[in-house]
Design an enzyme around this catalytic site. Structure first.
Site, PDB file in Angstrom:
ATOM      1  N   ILE A  57       0.857  -1.180   0.000  1.00  0.00           N
ATOM      2  CA  ILE A  57       0.000   0.000   0.000  1.00  0.00           C
ATOM      3  C   ILE A  57       0.896   1.234   0.000  1.00  0.00           C
ATOM      4  O   ILE A  57       1.788   1.364   0.851  1.00  0.00           O
ATOM      5  CB  ILE A  57      -0.915   0.035   1.240  1.00  0.00           C
ATOM      6  CG1 ILE A  57      -1.717  -1.266   1.376  1.00  0.00           C
ATOM      7  CG2 ILE A  57      -1.844   1.251   1.193  1.00  0.00           C
ATOM      8  CD1 ILE A  57      -2.674  -1.553   0.236  1.00  0.00           C
ATOM      9  N   PHE A  58       0.677   2.164  -0.955  1.00  0.00           N
ATOM     10  CA  PHE A  58       1.430   3.416  -0.942  1.00  0.00           C
ATOM     11  C   PHE A  58       0.681   4.412  -0.077  1.00  0.00           C
ATOM     12  O   PHE A  58      -0.426   4.838  -0.392  1.00  0.00           O
ATOM     13  CB  PHE A  58       1.605   3.983  -2.353  1.00  0.00           C
ATOM     14  CG  PHE A  58       2.351   5.299  -2.379  1.00  0.00           C
ATOM     15  CD1 PHE A  58       3.678   5.353  -1.981  1.00  0.00           C
ATOM     16  CD2 PHE A  58       1.729   6.469  -2.768  1.00  0.00           C
ATOM     17  CE1 PHE A  58       4.385   6.552  -1.987  1.00  0.00           C
ATOM     18  CE2 PHE A  58       2.417   7.678  -2.775  1.00  0.00           C
ATOM     19  CZ  PHE A  58       3.743   7.721  -2.387  1.00  0.00           C
ATOM     20  N   TYR A  60       0.541   8.087   1.743  1.00  0.00           N
ATOM     21  CA  TYR A  60       1.091   9.438   1.589  1.00  0.00           C
ATOM     22  C   TYR A  60       0.415  10.447   2.507  1.00  0.00           C
ATOM     23  O   TYR A  60       0.857  11.587   2.616  1.00  0.00           O
ATOM     24  CB  TYR A  60       0.942   9.905   0.129  1.00  0.00           C
ATOM     25  CG  TYR A  60      -0.499   9.962  -0.345  1.00  0.00           C
ATOM     26  CD1 TYR A  60      -1.244  11.126  -0.209  1.00  0.00           C
ATOM     27  CD2 TYR A  60      -1.106   8.854  -0.920  1.00  0.00           C
ATOM     28  CE1 TYR A  60      -2.565  11.180  -0.627  1.00  0.00           C
ATOM     29  CE2 TYR A  60      -2.414   8.897  -1.343  1.00  0.00           C
ATOM     30  CZ  TYR A  60      -3.144  10.057  -1.201  1.00  0.00           C
ATOM     31  OH  TYR A  60      -4.456  10.107  -1.611  1.00  0.00           O
ATOM     32  N   GLY A  61      -0.662  10.038   3.175  1.00  0.00           N
ATOM     33  CA  GLY A  61      -1.395  10.942   4.052  1.00  0.00           C
ATOM     34  C   GLY A  61      -1.752  10.259   5.359  1.00  0.00           C
ATOM     35  O   GLY A  61      -0.874   9.812   6.101  1.00  0.00           O
ATOM     36  N   SER A  62      -3.043  10.134   5.625  1.00  0.00           N
ATOM     37  CA  SER A  62      -3.482   9.619   6.924  1.00  0.00           C
ATOM     38  C   SER A  62      -3.083   8.170   7.170  1.00  0.00           C
ATOM     39  O   SER A  62      -2.952   7.752   8.327  1.00  0.00           O
ATOM     40  CB  SER A  62      -5.001   9.769   7.066  1.00  0.00           C
ATOM     41  OG  SER A  62      -5.683   9.024   6.070  1.00  0.00           O
ATOM     42  N   GLU A 135     -11.938   3.829   3.039  1.00  0.00           N
ATOM     43  CA  GLU A 135     -11.702   4.823   1.999  1.00  0.00           C
ATOM     44  C   GLU A 135     -12.845   4.947   1.000  1.00  0.00           C
ATOM     45  O   GLU A 135     -13.061   6.020   0.428  1.00  0.00           O
ATOM     46  CB  GLU A 135     -10.405   4.480   1.249  1.00  0.00           C
ATOM     47  CG  GLU A 135      -9.161   4.445   2.123  1.00  0.00           C
ATOM     48  CD  GLU A 135      -8.731   5.826   2.584  1.00  0.00           C
ATOM     49  OE1 GLU A 135      -9.093   6.817   1.934  1.00  0.00           O
ATOM     50  OE2 GLU A 135      -8.023   5.909   3.608  1.00  0.00           O
TER      51      GLU A 135
END
Length: 239
Positions: A57-58, A60-62, A135
């Site tokens: 999983i990439f 980049y935020g939360s 999500e």
């Protein structure tokens, strides 16, 4: 423009605390069709069809500071061709109808530093479902998960990520000053935009990562909060 000799403000815990307030959960937005358990099963199966090995999983935020799934090995990664952007207008979670907030996504162009967080071995099915439920709560959002190419210490890899190249009425294009105002003032039942920004920048720093655009946005947001009268929290605009 920030004077060269001025000190760049950063969000502190105290500043973030001023942005928080109680906001009721408004529930599912009208017009959205909730995904069923069968929908999540099909979506998960489609995403990993043909994939072998751990599911990367990439983040980049939360997901960096609140993954919400069993995490295995972690490594730094760069997604070339994508950059972080507070480009999604939200009326709940970290915003409300009377003070819309902003959510981060990946938009085309530039690059984004982040992390590959592998789903822990033996937890693939439950972790992927947990991510999808978190999500993508409605059928209207299912196109916001995709595989992207990233560069890591291992070379070029593919990883799943959320909210890359979003389309639709949620997408907005705002100058940094307006983004900062929104992040400072907007709050929902899940917290404030300033809190989200603060958590993301701090966690990136822990991993030795930096995003210049986020650093600038943090300064602008902190500056906006310092303008509030002493003892006053976030201001909800008149409707």
């Amino acid at each position: 423009m920030i004077p060269k000799n001025s000190k760049r403000l950063t969000l502190t815990d105290a500043a973030v605390q001023r942005t928080l307030r109680h906001v009721p959960d408004p529930g599912t937005p009208p017009g959205w069709t909730l995904l069923t358990e069968d929908d999540y099963d099909r979506l998960a199966a489609d995403l990993i069809r043909g994939h072998e090995g751990p599911i990367p999983i990439f983040a980049y935020g939360s997901l960096i500071w609140n993954p919400g799934f069993a995490v295995g090995p972690i490594r730094k990664a760069v997604a070339h061709g994508w950059h972080r952007s507070f480009c999604l207008e939200i009326l709940q979670w970290r915003g409300s109808p009377d003070c819309p907030g902003l959510m981060m996504a990946l938009e085309r162009g530039g690059s984004a530093t982040g992390l590959i967080m592998e789903i822990a071995e033996g937890h693939e099915a439950e972790a992927l479902r947990a991510l999808l439920k978190r999500e993508l709560v409605a059928k209207e959002l299912v196109e916001n998960v995709r595989w992207v190419t990233v560069k890591t210490e291992r070379g070029i890899e593919r990883a799943l990520t959320f909210w890359a190249g979003p389309k639709g009425p949620m997408v907005v294009s705002l100058p940094p000053e307006v983004q900062a105002w929104r992040l400072a003032h907007a709050c929902g039942h899940g917290g404030s935009g300033a809190q989200y920004l603060h958590n993301t920048v701090r966690k990136l720093e822990e991993y030795g990562l930096r995003d210049r655009n986020l650093a600038h946005l943090e300064h602008l947001t902190a500056t906006e909060i310092t303008r509030w009268p002493t003892g006053q929290g976030t201001i909800v605009p008149d409707t």
